[in-house]
Design a protein around this motif. Structure first.
Motif, mmCIF file in Angstrom:
data_model
loop_
_atom_site.group_PDB
_atom_site.id
_atom_site.type_symbol
_atom_site.label_atom_id
_atom_site.label_comp_id
_atom_site.label_asym_id
_atom_site.label_seq_id
_atom_site.Cartn_x
_atom_site.Cartn_y
_atom_site.Cartn_z
ATOM 1 N N LYS A 19 -1.846 -0.006 -4.891
ATOM 2 C CA LYS A 19 -2.909 0.042 -3.886
ATOM 3 C C LYS A 19 -4.042 -0.936 -4.197
ATOM 4 C CE LYS A 19 -5.013 1.894 -0.283
ATOM 5 N NZ LYS A 19 -6.392 1.424 -0.414
ATOM 6 N N PRO A 20 -4.470 -1.105 -5.462
ATOM 7 C CA PRO A 20 -5.524 -2.101 -5.724
ATOM 8 C C PRO A 20 -5.123 -3.508 -5.294
ATOM 9 C CG PRO A 20 -5.297 -0.629 -7.598
ATOM 10 C CD PRO A 20 -4.151 -0.340 -6.683
ATOM 11 N N ARG A 30 0.806 -1.214 0.000
ATOM 12 C CA ARG A 30 0.000 0.000 0.000
ATOM 13 C C ARG A 30 0.843 1.269 0.000
ATOM 14 N NH1 ARG A 30 -2.858 0.378 6.014
ATOM 15 N NH2 ARG A 30 -0.995 0.063 7.269
ATOM 16 N N ALA A 31 2.124 1.146 0.282
ATOM 17 C CA ALA A 31 2.993 2.321 0.237
ATOM 18 C C ALA A 31 3.164 2.846 -1.190
ATOM 19 C CB ALA A 31 4.362 1.986 0.829
ATOM 20 N N ALA A 39 -6.823 -5.874 -2.444
ATOM 21 C CA ALA A 39 -7.229 -7.251 -2.741
ATOM 22 C C ALA A 39 -6.669 -8.222 -1.708
ATOM 23 C CB ALA A 39 -6.772 -7.641 -4.148
ATOM 24 N N LEU A 40 -5.400 -8.059 -1.356
ATOM 25 C CA LEU A 40 -4.780 -8.988 -0.411
ATOM 26 C C LEU A 40 -5.273 -8.763 1.014
ATOM 27 C CD1 LEU A 40 -1.181 -9.017 -1.907
ATOM 28 C CD2 LEU A 40 -2.834 -10.890 -1.930
ATOM 29 N N ALA A 41 -5.543 -7.504 1.370
ATOM 30 C CA ALA A 41 -6.141 -7.245 2.695
ATOM 31 C C ALA A 41 -7.503 -7.919 2.786
ATOM 32 C CB ALA A 41 -6.264 -5.743 2.926
ATOM 33 N N ALA A 88 -7.987 -13.591 -7.427
ATOM 34 C CA ALA A 88 -7.942 -13.465 -8.887
ATOM 35 C C ALA A 88 -7.556 -12.050 -9.285
ATOM 36 C CB ALA A 88 -9.295 -13.843 -9.484
ATOM 37 N N ARG A 89 -8.056 -11.070 -8.544
ATOM 38 C CA ARG A 89 -7.697 -9.668 -8.806
ATOM 39 C C ARG A 89 -6.202 -9.448 -8.622
ATOM 40 N NH1 ARG A 89 -9.888 -4.825 -4.894
ATOM 41 N NH2 ARG A 89 -9.097 -3.003 -6.062
ATOM 42 N N ALA A 90 -5.658 -9.988 -7.523
ATOM 43 C CA ALA A 90 -4.220 -9.842 -7.288
ATOM 44 C C ALA A 90 -3.417 -10.536 -8.385
ATOM 45 C CB ALA A 90 -3.853 -10.417 -5.919
#
Length: 586
Positions: free
Chosen positions: A407-408, A401-402, A412-414, A446-448
């Protein structure tokens, strides 16, 4: 990793081992000595893990000092810190969430008087109308428990599915239907505000609440702040802004409570008790919490098998159940309860958790009977695997996120971390809504992956506010998983058009031994859980590599992952799902 069918998996990762006592001792003495030694080993590993800074450099230093054990200790310590925070903020969270159980006890008593079974499973919708209404109340209890456990995804899924279910009931009763092409949000706003039915008066209509919860489940919207609080910012306590955001879930649950109260009052009136019906209709739904437990953890923490034999946990939950039954017995006898009303919400939580514990213990025993001594396939091993995958996803989210461009992926991972945790917690209690949480996991993993392997296509999808899970799954190259995705998606809906049993059979069908295993019907959800954990771990390993450090290989060692074999396992799952793509999900 030999995971061609997600069943033949290795045991849970062991950080260290203790020496076996050399002299002969009695079995009980040896067991206690082993338990003490294990606690000491665990305490030392926890202290080391807590000292690891939550940065790439901090994890690299842990790797240099202790090898993969150092990384594993850091990840498992983060999980432990997360559980401790639940206790530390327990009074605050109870003040926020327990008011939603103000009416649980009297409404449950009315449902039981109408015929609902006292010892009904907390997660079954029931075969009778009183049992079905009682299930709605139990669902509010399940959502409150997840709110207390800092689990925004699971709580939102329960609130959203209940909103759908009782909106369908309301539409039937007032003889209204959604117009062709009418947006779901507009339809719910029209339904709840246009027919004179009571719902909580606040600045958001029912459809708008539904929309906000739906956005969260796709890792979008302002409620994502709660996901970050859960998954990544484990040292933080909920801020006033977090509390305000939690009100979306609370308000949705209050809408459900209001409709359940109306249904129960109507059923009582139909039974000829008009005066009692008026009393039921006036039961306050939400009142301030005035009683709470100082140590919330044992009541809220996931129902892992060791809970079943822990006398402290048994005592805490059983004690609250005793008080609940005292009040219920007084009501049944027409007497004023001696237990102060301020404690009713808390005892209602204890009643819900007591029944959940009973069900989870029975489910654990059944799992052991089915699985036997198959190494690595136990509930405990699945929990450790989920913790390692979820904590690595959360750690990656913090690192990514830095960079605004990433950021997307961080979101997704969060989301993967938080939703996977909710999925496992609900799965442990045999709650089918765990599968709805997995639908969030599959979409976001899938997004990641799409951002990693097809960044240009991912950027286009990201710019579309109406992107669907299918868009991300296809961008990730997982189109053949469409049946898996569609089946999981059915559990995210509570309308009468959704049929969870049909969707469950679709999950059963994609197991490698669906046609030969006599227990396949009982392991469909477990297979989905284990497959999802595995896919999260595989994608996390690939993203750790993007930091150009040896951490990727260390993480693969911890979860016993071989990339080639892992990809073959995922390929086999996709092939099975594609072969059965015509299987109905509703």
């Amino acid at each position: 990793m030999q995971l061609n069918n997600f069943d033949d998996k290795p045991g849970a990762y062991k950080v260290t081992t203790q020496r076996t006592p050399q002299r002969k001792v009695r079995a009980r003495t040896a067991r206690r000595a082993t338990e003490r030694a294990n606690r000491k080993v665990g305490d030392r590993a926890e202290r080391r893990g807590r000292r690891v800074l939550p940065t790439v450099e901090g994890f690299e230093r842990a790797l240099e000092e202790r090898g993969p054990d150092g990384v594993a200790e850091a990840l498992l310590s983060r999980h432990n810190q997360r559980m401790v925070r639940i206790v530390e903020v327990g009074v605050m969270s109870q003040q926020i969430a327990l008011p939603l159980l103000s009416a649980y006890m009297p409404l449950s008593f009315i449902a039981e008087q109408l015929g609902a079974h006292q010892l009904r499973p907390t997660i079954r919708s029931g075969a009778t109308w009183p049992d079905h209404l009682a299930w709605g109340l139990d669902s509010v209890g399940a959502a409150v428990r997840l709110m207390l456990g800092m689990q925004p995804i699971g709580a939102a899924i329960i609130a959203r599915t209940q909103l759908e279910r009782w909106s369908a009931n309301l539409a039937f009763n007032v003889n209204q239907s959604q117009a062709p092409g009418e947006d779901m949000v507009a339809w719910l706003n029209r339904l709840w505000s246009g027919c004179g039915v009571w719902f909580p008066k606040h600045n958001k209509q029912v459809g708008d609440l539904f929309a906000e919860l739906s956005e969260l489940l796709h890792a979008r919207g302002p409620l994502m702040s709660l996901t970050w609080l859960d998954a990544v910012d484990i040292g933080d306590t909920p801020s006033s802004e977090h509390v305000r955001l939690m009100e979306t879930t609370s308000r949705a649950l209050t809408v459900t409570l209001g409709h359940l109260r109306l249904c129960l009052a109507t059923a009582v009136e139909d039974a000829g008790a008009v005066d009692l019906a008026e009393s039921v209709a006036s039961i306050p739904l939400v009142t301030p919490a005035e009683s709470w437990v100082p140590h919330l953890g044992p009541i809220v923490w996931p129902m892992v098998p060791r809970h079943f034999d822990d006398p402290k946990i048994q005592s805490n939950i059983s004690g609250m159940e005793v008080y609940y039954r005292k009040v219920a017995d007084s009501m049944d006898g027409g007497r004023d309860p001696e237990v102060p009303r301020q404690g009713w919400p808390l005892y209602s939580l204890g009643h819900h958790r007591f029944r959940a514990l009973t069900l989870a213990a029975a489910g654990s025993q059944r799992e052991r009977e089915i699985v036997g001594e198959n190494p690595g396939y136990s509930i405990e091993d699945a929990m450790v695997s989920a913790d390692l995958a979820g904590e690595m996803a959360a750690m990656l989210a913090a690192w990514l996120r830095a960079d605004p461009a990433r950021k997307p992926v961080a979101d997704a991972l969060a989301m993967c971390s938080s939703a996977l945790r909710s999925a496992v917690w609900l799965w442990l209690e045999d709650d089918s809504r765990a599968m709805a949480c997995l639908r969030c996991v599959i979409e976001q993993i899938a997004r990641a992956r799409a951002w990693r392997v097809k960044p240009n296509r991912a950027a286009k999808i990201e710019s579309n506010p109406n992107a669907t899970p299918r868009d991300w799954i296809e961008a990730a190259g997982w189109r053949r998983l469409s049946l898996f995705n569609r089946a999981l998606g059915e559990f995210a809906h509570g309308a009468t058009t959704a049929d969870w049993e049909v969707a469950h059979q679709a999950l059963v069908s994609i197991q490698h031994d669906a046609d030969t295993n006599e227990h396949a019907d009982l392991t469909g959800r477990s297979h989905a859980i284990r497959a999802s954990i595995f896919m999260v771990g595989r994608e996390c390993a690939a993203w750790v590599d993007s930091f150009g450090s040896p951490l990727g290989e260390a993480y693969r060692h911890i979860i016993d992952l071989d990339d080639i074999e892992a990809d073959q396992s995922i390929e086999a799952l996709m092939n099975r799902a594609w072969e059965r793509r015509s299987t109905p999900v509703r």
